[in-house]
Write an enzyme that holds these catalytic residues in place. Structure first.
Site, mmCIF file in Angstrom:
data_model
loop_
_atom_site.group_PDB
_atom_site.id
_atom_site.type_symbol
_atom_site.label_atom_id
_atom_site.label_comp_id
_atom_site.label_asym_id
_atom_site.label_seq_id
_atom_site.Cartn_x
_atom_site.Cartn_y
_atom_site.Cartn_z
ATOM 1 N N ASP A 60 -16.896 -1.066 -67.507
ATOM 2 C CA ASP A 60 -17.394 -2.438 -67.639
ATOM 3 C C ASP A 60 -16.559 -3.428 -66.833
ATOM 4 O OD1 ASP A 60 -15.135 -2.319 -69.234
ATOM 5 O OD2 ASP A 60 -15.899 -3.809 -70.650
ATOM 6 N N LYS A 71 -8.668 -0.036 -75.301
ATOM 7 C CA LYS A 71 -9.556 1.037 -74.915
ATOM 8 C C LYS A 71 -9.479 1.190 -73.395
ATOM 9 C CE LYS A 71 -13.791 -1.732 -75.386
ATOM 10 N NZ LYS A 71 -13.576 -2.906 -76.232
ATOM 11 N N ASP A 82 -13.984 -5.369 -67.350
ATOM 12 C CA ASP A 82 -12.521 -5.322 -67.366
ATOM 13 C C ASP A 82 -11.960 -3.906 -67.479
ATOM 14 O OD1 ASP A 82 -13.538 -5.161 -69.969
ATOM 15 O OD2 ASP A 82 -11.717 -5.985 -70.848
ATOM 16 N N ASP A 137 -12.334 -1.401 -69.670
ATOM 17 C CA ASP A 137 -11.921 -0.729 -70.908
ATOM 18 C C ASP A 137 -13.033 0.110 -71.536
ATOM 19 O OD1 ASP A 137 -13.378 -2.915 -71.739
ATOM 20 O OD2 ASP A 137 -11.832 -3.720 -73.085
ATOM 21 N N ARG A 138 -14.254 -0.007 -71.017
ATOM 22 C CA ARG A 138 -15.344 0.793 -71.586
ATOM 23 C C ARG A 138 -15.673 1.979 -70.690
ATOM 24 N NH1 ARG A 138 -19.775 -2.885 -74.590
ATOM 25 N NH2 ARG A 138 -18.304 -4.289 -75.608
ATOM 26 N N SER A 184 -15.144 -9.389 -70.232
ATOM 27 C CA SER A 184 -15.531 -7.987 -70.348
ATOM 28 C C SER A 184 -16.919 -7.700 -69.791
ATOM 29 C CB SER A 184 -15.418 -7.562 -71.806
ATOM 30 O OG SER A 184 -15.624 -6.176 -71.920
ATOM 31 N N HIS A 185 -17.833 -7.286 -70.654
ATOM 32 C CA HIS A 185 -19.154 -6.848 -70.200
ATOM 33 C C HIS A 185 -20.133 -8.006 -70.033
ATOM 34 C CE1 HIS A 185 -18.823 -7.041 -74.502
ATOM 35 N NE2 HIS A 185 -20.115 -7.270 -74.572
#
Ligand code: VG1
Ligand code: CO
Length: 544
Positions: A278, A377, A280, A282-283, A113-114
Site C-alpha cells: 500500500d 506491519k 506506506d 505496511d500492507r 497509508s492506503h
C-alpha cells in the site's frame, strides 16, 4: 539559531484515528494545522528534546513541504539529531526498523497509508515511539489533549534542507542526516530470510513473480530487494516509481485496486506469485497463479510454516490477531501449543505483546502481517516470508493454501465495506445493532444459536489498560461470527465494515465460493442492522 515562537489557536479535530491523524491535504495546508499537531507531539514527548528523531513519508503530495516544516520545528524544539530518508521517502516498516537500529527516541511518519493522495487526496501524520511502534493509546490521547490547548509553536528560519542528496547538514545544534531509505531495511530482511534459497528459486528455476508497488513507497524497496538482491528480472516490480498522487490510483492492495496485477495473475500465462503493497508499505496482498490468499489465511499459513524460515526456526512465542481477523491462526497456535491473543483493530495494540516477547507473529484481516523484527506491519517482509516458504516447499501458492485447509479446516471469510456513508446514519445503525445484542444471546438466528454478543473490549495483558467499544460481535455456537465496526482511518463521512466468518472442517466443501457459503450470515447481518433502510445502499463498495 534563533527560535521563533509563533502564536496559534488550537484546532479541535486533531484526534488520531486507528493509525495517526488523517485529513484532506487541504485541511493540512491550513495555516498552523500541521504545526499545531507537531508541537503537540514535542510537548508530549519531552525526551525528543536532546534526542534523535526519524522523519519520512510515503512520498505523497505535501510530503516534502511537511518534512521541511518538521525539520525546522525539530531544531527549535531541541532535537539533537534528525534522520530523514532521501527524497523524504521512508516506508512505515523502514521507519520502525531505523528507530530500533539506531535507538532513536521516536519517529514521525507522514502518510495516509492506503488513502488516495494528490492535492485533493488525503494526508496523514503519526508518531512512533522508541520501540519503533505506533504511539500507544495513552500517548495518542495525550497528544490529542495537548493539541486542544496548544497556543504557540516553536520554529526557526532556515533554508530548506536538500532532501535529494545523502549527506550531513545542520540547523543550529541539530545534526541532520539524509539517509538511504532502503539500506537498513534490506539488511534487516537479509538477516531473517534465506536469500540464497529464494534467489535459487527465481534465477535457476524460472519462478516468475510480479510485485505491484502501486506507485507508492515500496517501489525502491522492492527493486532493491526483489530485483537486485534476489535476481528477479527487471520489470518484475511494476508501478515502481513513487508518485505524489500514486498515478491517480488508490494505493490499497486489494482485488479491486491492484488492477494490473490482478489481471496478470488471473490472465493467461500468469506469474507464479503476485503481491502488492500500500501507500506506506505496511500492507501486503499475496496471490498465486489464479489464486488469491485471504489475509487471515496468510497469517495462519505463515504461523504454520514459520519453522521453514531461518529467522523463526527456533519457534514462535505466540501469535496475535486483531478481533475481526478470522480465527484461522488460532487453530495453528493450538496445534503449535503456543498462546494466541485477540486485540482491537490497529497495530498499536500489538506493541506490548511484541515488546514483552509474548507474541512473535501478528496480523490483521486488512492485509497486514508482521513480526517482532519491527513494531509495524510490514508488506515486503510478508512477501519475502511467502517467497521463502515457496523456496523451501517447492510447490504452488494454491497448493500450500489448500493443504493448509485440509489440515486445519477452512475459515471462510469476507469483509464488506460501505464507504463514505452518512456519519449520523452509520452511528445510528451501530447503536441499533448494539442494543439488540443482549437479547440475542441464546437465541437462534437462521437455525444457529448465538453463543455470545457484545461490544468488544480489550484488557491489555501487559500494561492492564482497557480499550472499550472496539466493534460489535455476534458469535455463533459453531464459531461463525458477524462483526460490525466503523473505520477509524477514513476522512469522508463514515465507513462501515462488516466482517463475516464461518468455519468448515469438511474438505469436500473447501473449494466452494466464499460469498455463497457466507450468504446466510450476510443476510442475517443485513437484517439485524436494517442496513439497506438505514444507509440506503444495495451493495458494499468493496468486498474482500
Ligand atoms: C484500517 C484497518 C486496520 C489497519 C488500519 C491502518 O483501519 O482495518 O486493520 O490497522 O487501517 O492500516 P480502519 O479503522 O479503517 O478499519 V494502514 O495500512 O492505514 O496504516
Ligand atoms: Co498502510
Amino acid at each position: 539559531m534563533q527560535t521563533i515562537t509563533v502564536t496559534t489557536t488550537p484546532f479541535m479535530d486533531q484526534r488520531p484515528g486507528t493509525s495517526g491523524l488523517r485529513k484532506r491535504v487541504t485541511q493540512f495546508q491550513q495555516p498552523h494545522y500541521l504545526e499545531n499537531f507537531v508541537q503537540a507531539i514535542f510537548d508530549t514527548k519531552n525526551d525528543l528534546n536532546g534526542g534523535t528523531l526519524v522523519v519520512g513519508g510515503d512520498g505523497r503530495y505535501y510530503n516534502r513541504e511537511a518534512i521541511q516544516i518538521i525539520i525546522r520545528m525539530a531544531a527549535a524544539n531541541g532535537v539533537k539529531r534528525l534522520l530523514v530518508g532521501k527524497g523524504g521517502i521512508l516506508s512505515t516498516p523502514a521507519v520502525s526498523a531505523i528507530i530500533r537500529k539506531y535507538h532513536t527516541n521516536g519517529g514521525i511518519i507522514l502518510s495516509a497509508s492506503h488513502n488516495p493522495g494528490g492535492p485533493d487526496g488525503d494526508f496523514g501524520i503519526k508518531f512512533n515511539g522508541d520501540n519503533g511502534g505506533p504511539a500507544t493509546e495513552q500517548v495518542t490521547e495525550a497528544i490529542y489533549a495537548r493539541s486542544k490547548t496548544v497556543n504557540r509553536y516553536l520554529t526557526t528560519h532556515a533554508a530548506a534542507i536538500n532532501l535529494d542528496h545523502i549527506g550531513h547538514s545542520h540547523i543550529g545544534d541539530m545534526a541532520i542526516e539524509v539517509i538511504d531509505p532502503v539500506h537498513d531495511y534490506a539488511e534487516l530482511m537479509q538477516t531473517i530470510f534465506d536469500f540464497d534459497a529464494i534467489r535459487h528459486l527465481i534465477v535457476d528455476n524460472g519462478f516468475r513473480l510480479c510485485f505491484d508497488a502501486m506507485h507508492a513507497v515500496t517501489g525502491p524497496y522492492a527493486i532493491d530487494i526483489l530485483e537486485h538482491r534476489l535476481g528477479a528480472p527487471a520489470g518484475s516490480v511494476i508501478n515502481s516509481t513513487p508518485l505524489e498522487d500514486f498515478g491517480g490510483g488508490h494505493p490499497d492492495p486489494n482485488l479491486v485496486y491492484a488492477k494490473t496485477l490482478v489481471e496478470a495473475i488471473f490472465g493467461n500465462n500468469p506469474p507464479d506469485f503476485g503481491a502488492a503493497s500500500d501507500g506506506d508499505g505496511d500492507r501486503n496482498m499475496i496471490l498465486g497463479a489464479h489464486f488469491f490468499v485471504t489475509p487471515s489465511d496468510s497469517l495462519a499459513i505463515m504461523a504454520a510454516n514459520a519453522h521453514l524460515i531461518p529467522g523463526y526456526a527456533s519457534g514462535l512465542k505466540g501469535v496475535a490477531r486483531s478481533m475481526p481477523t478470522s480465527c484461522a491462526v488460532d487453530r495453528v497456535a493450538s496445534e503449535l501449543r503456543i498462546p494466541w491473543y485477540e486485540t482491537p483493530t490497529g497495530w498499536k495494540f500489538f506493541g506490548n505483546l511484541l515488546d514483552s516477547n509474548q507474541a512473535t507473529l501478528c496480523g490483521e484481516e486488512s492485509f497486514g502481517t508482521s513480526s517482532a523484527h519491527v513494531r509495524e506491519k510490514d508488506g515486503l517482509w510478508a512477501v519475502l516470508f511467502w517467497l521463502n516458504i515457496l523456496a523451501a516447499r517447492r510447490t504452488s501458492v494454491a497448493t500450500i493454501v489448500k493443504e493448509h485447509w485440509q489440515r486445519f479446516g477452512r475459515n471462510f471469510y469476507t469483509r464488506h465495506d460501505y464507504e463514505a456513508v452518512d456519519a449520523t446514519a452509520a452511528n445510528e445503525l451501530m447503536h441499533h445493532v448494539e442494543q439488540q445484542l443482549p437479547a440475542l444471546i441464546g437465541k437462534e438466528l437462521n437455525g444457529i444459536m448465538v453463543s455470545a454478543a457484545d461490544n468488544f473490549s480489550y484488557l491489555d495483558p501487559v500494561d492492564k489498560s482497557c480499550s472499550e467499544r472496539q466493534g460489535l460481535r455476534v458469535i455463533f455456537s459453531d464459531g461463525s461470527r458477524i462483526i460490525f465496526r466503523l473505520s477509524g482511518t477514513g476522512t469522508v463521512g463514515a465507513t462501515l465494515r462488516i466482517y463475516i466468518e464461518k468455519y468448515e472442517s469438511d474438505s469436500s466443501r473447501h473449494h466452494e465460493d466464499t460469498q455463497q457459503i457466507l450468504q446466510p450470515l450476510i443476510d442475517t447481518a443485513l437484517t439485524l442492522s436494517q442496513l439497506r433502510q438505514r444507509i440506503g445502499r444495495e451493495q458494499p463498495d468493496v468486498i474482500t
